[in-house]
Design an enzyme around this catalytic site. Structure first.
Site, PDB file in Angstrom:
ATOM      1  N   ARG A  57       0.847  -1.210   0.000  1.00 41.65           N
ATOM      2  CA  ARG A  57       0.000   0.000   0.000  1.00 41.65           C
ATOM      3  C   ARG A  57       0.874   1.249   0.000  1.00 41.65           C
ATOM      4  O   ARG A  57       0.591   2.231  -0.681  1.00 41.65           O
ATOM      5  CB  ARG A  57      -0.955   0.009   1.201  1.00 41.65           C
ATOM      6  N   TYR A  88     -15.886  15.534 -15.463  1.00 39.57           N
ATOM      7  CA  TYR A  88     -16.429  14.169 -15.430  1.00 39.57           C
ATOM      8  C   TYR A  88     -17.511  14.068 -14.337  1.00 39.57           C
ATOM      9  O   TYR A  88     -17.334  14.575 -13.228  1.00 39.57           O
ATOM     10  CB  TYR A  88     -15.282  13.178 -15.170  1.00 39.57           C
ATOM     11  N   LYS A  92      -8.000   5.352 -19.162  1.00 42.40           N
ATOM     12  CA  LYS A  92      -8.277   5.849 -20.507  1.00 42.40           C
ATOM     13  C   LYS A  92      -7.031   5.718 -21.394  1.00 42.40           C
ATOM     14  O   LYS A  92      -6.531   4.635 -21.571  1.00 42.40           O
ATOM     15  CB  LYS A  92      -8.794   7.292 -20.404  1.00 42.40           C
TER      16      LYS A  92
HETATM   17  N1  PLP Z   1     -11.439  12.123 -14.917  1.00 48.39           N
HETATM   18  C1  PLP Z   1     -11.972  12.061 -16.149  1.00 48.39           C
HETATM   19  C2  PLP Z   1     -11.775  13.190 -17.106  1.00 48.39           C
HETATM   20  C3  PLP Z   1     -12.720  10.948 -16.532  1.00 48.39           C
HETATM   21  O1  PLP Z   1     -13.263  10.902 -17.775  1.00 48.39           O
HETATM   22  C4  PLP Z   1     -12.909   9.896 -15.599  1.00 48.39           C
HETATM   23  C5  PLP Z   1     -13.715   8.699 -15.972  1.00 48.39           C
HETATM   24  O2  PLP Z   1     -14.376   8.684 -16.984  1.00 48.39           O
HETATM   25  C6  PLP Z   1     -12.342  10.003 -14.327  1.00 48.39           C
HETATM   26  C7  PLP Z   1     -11.606  11.121 -14.022  1.00 48.39           C
HETATM   27  C8  PLP Z   1     -12.526   8.902 -13.312  1.00 48.39           C
HETATM   28  O3  PLP Z   1     -11.723   7.816 -13.671  1.00 48.39           O
HETATM   29  P1  PLP Z   1     -12.051   6.278 -13.319  1.00 48.39           P
HETATM   30  O4  PLP Z   1     -13.277   5.883 -14.073  1.00 48.39           O
HETATM   31  O5  PLP Z   1     -10.795   5.589 -13.757  1.00 48.39           O
HETATM   32  O6  PLP Z   1     -12.257   6.197 -11.840  1.00 48.39           O
END
Ligand code: PLP
Length: 379
Positions: free
Chosen positions: A46, A98, A195
């Site tokens: 961790r 998001y 992503k």
């Molecule tokens: N930030 C952005 C711009 C995103 O598009 C996303 C998810 O789509 C996240 C953060 C959150 O990421 P995760 O789905 O890996 O938790």
């Protein structure tokens, strides 16, 4: 060292014992101490792990930062970054982010006394107008999810530095290949590595890179305290994905530009959101601060009633959340990626029911356009 070379070599140390060129996966929870007061370089996964460390060092180098950290999800990275604040602090947050980040801020962190203003940051004035005496952080996404809004990072960092405010840029859409926010004065860069950085739709992960060692120490304290770390295997997958980042991003962008231009002239489409189009309101800022416009294209259909038949008629684009992988994906933001925002918050951000977001994959652009034409013009 040039960026493309860094994506292959940064952070990685070949195995001293076997010579394995691929970073070993240290799939262990704990590490043996020499004596009770003599831990080795690693003690508990961790806190730290060599596979994760290789990824963290690679990401720090790619973003041009002082320290990097890998998390179990993008949201774990967001959660960790927002815990730099305390009750009574105020955050200026861009209104289009998001949906999961919006939910964490508006519905969870407010319970702990952190205050948020969701603001359309278009220029210096709009940012200055949102400042409060207790503003401690400015949070932006550029390009933003799902509307591809562009924010001038130099304006953000100028205003923030004058006032001693911390700045965070979610760089998930651009990746360090197209944009390195720390070079524009931002303190903390954040990613959903789920992503583009991983790039193959087979990992959930997140990352933070800090501009300074001091901030890095604070982030590491929180990562360890909150337990938001990435696993060794997921770290390894992202490390592997990074090696092809420049190649993939170039192809995503090439395809996205073609798709955006195609949609832009289609009579069934009322608006296209892609910063590579000269009429996009953020095009000039994007052209100055980024080296490419990325692989996400959003658009609005002429009528909300066209959404269902459009999605049904597609063949190559899979109806799925997420983005940034080799496969092209399509989603309906209001009911999928941004369903976690209230209807009112979606309305204020401009996420309407006729909005479609495309994650343009690595297929041939002609095939993608043919598929979109099936969706728009009927099977
Ligand atoms: N930030 C952005 C711009 C995103 O598009 C996303 C998810 O789509 C996240 C953060 C959150 O990421 P995760 O789905 O890996 O938790």
């Amino acid at each position: 060292m040039k960026f493309d070379t860094k994506t292959i070599h940064a952070g990685r140390k070949p195995c001293k014992i076997t010579g394995a060129i691929s970073t070993p996966i240290y799939q262990t929870s704990t590490f043996i101490f020499d004596d009770f007061d003599e831990p080795g370089e690693y003690d508990y996964t961790r806190t730290n792990n060599p596979t994760r460390k290789a990824l963290e060092n690679a990401l720090a180098e790619l973003e041009g930062g002082a320290a990097g950290f890998a998390f179990g999800s993008g949201m774990a990275a967001v959660t960790t970054a927002i815990h730099l604040l305390s009750a009574g602090d105020h955050v200026i947050c861009a209104d289009n982010i998001y949906g999961g980040s919006h939910r964490l801020f508006a519905e969870i962190m407010t319970r702990f006394g952190v205050e948020f203003s969701f603001v359309r940051i278009t220029d210096e004035e709009s940012l200055r107008n949102a400042l409060k005496p207790n503003t401690k952080m400015i949070w932006v996404e550029t390009p933003s999810n799902p509307l591809l809004n562009i924010i001038d990072l130099e304006v953000v960092s100028k205003v923030a530095k004058e006032q001693g405010i911390l700045t965070v840029a979610d760089n998930t859409f651009a990746t360090p290949y197209f944009l390195r926010p720390i070079e524009h004065g931002i303190d903390i860069v954040l990613h959903s590595t789920t992503k583009y950085l991983n790039g193959h739709c087979d990992v959930i992960g997140g990352a933070i890179v800090t501009a300074t060692e001091e901030l890095g120490e604070e982030v590491h304290f929180l990562l360890n305290g909150l337990g938001t770390n990435a696993s060794p295997f997921d770290s390894w997958l992202v490390l592997r994905g990074l090696k092809t980042l420049p190649l993939r991003m170039d192809k995503h962008e090439l395809n996205a530009q073609r798709v955006a231009e195609y949609l832009n002239q289609h009579p069934g489409v009322s608006q296209v959101y892609y910063p590579g189009l000269p009429e996009h309101p953020g095009h000039h800022i994007a052209a100055r601060q980024m080296t490419g416009f990325g692989g996400i294209v959003s658009f609005k259909l002429k009528s909300e009633g066209d959404v269902r038949p459009f999605l049904k008629n597609l063949d190559l684009f899979s109806l799925a959340e997420s983005l940034g992988g080799a496969d092209s994906l399509v989603e309906h933001a209001a009911t999928m990626s941004h369903a976690s925002m209230s209807e009112e918050a979606r309305g204020e951000a401009g996420i309407t029911d006729d909005l479609i977001r495309l994650s343009i994959g690595l297929e041939d652009a002609d095939d993608l356009i043919e598929d979109l034409s099936r969706g728009l013009d009927g099977g």
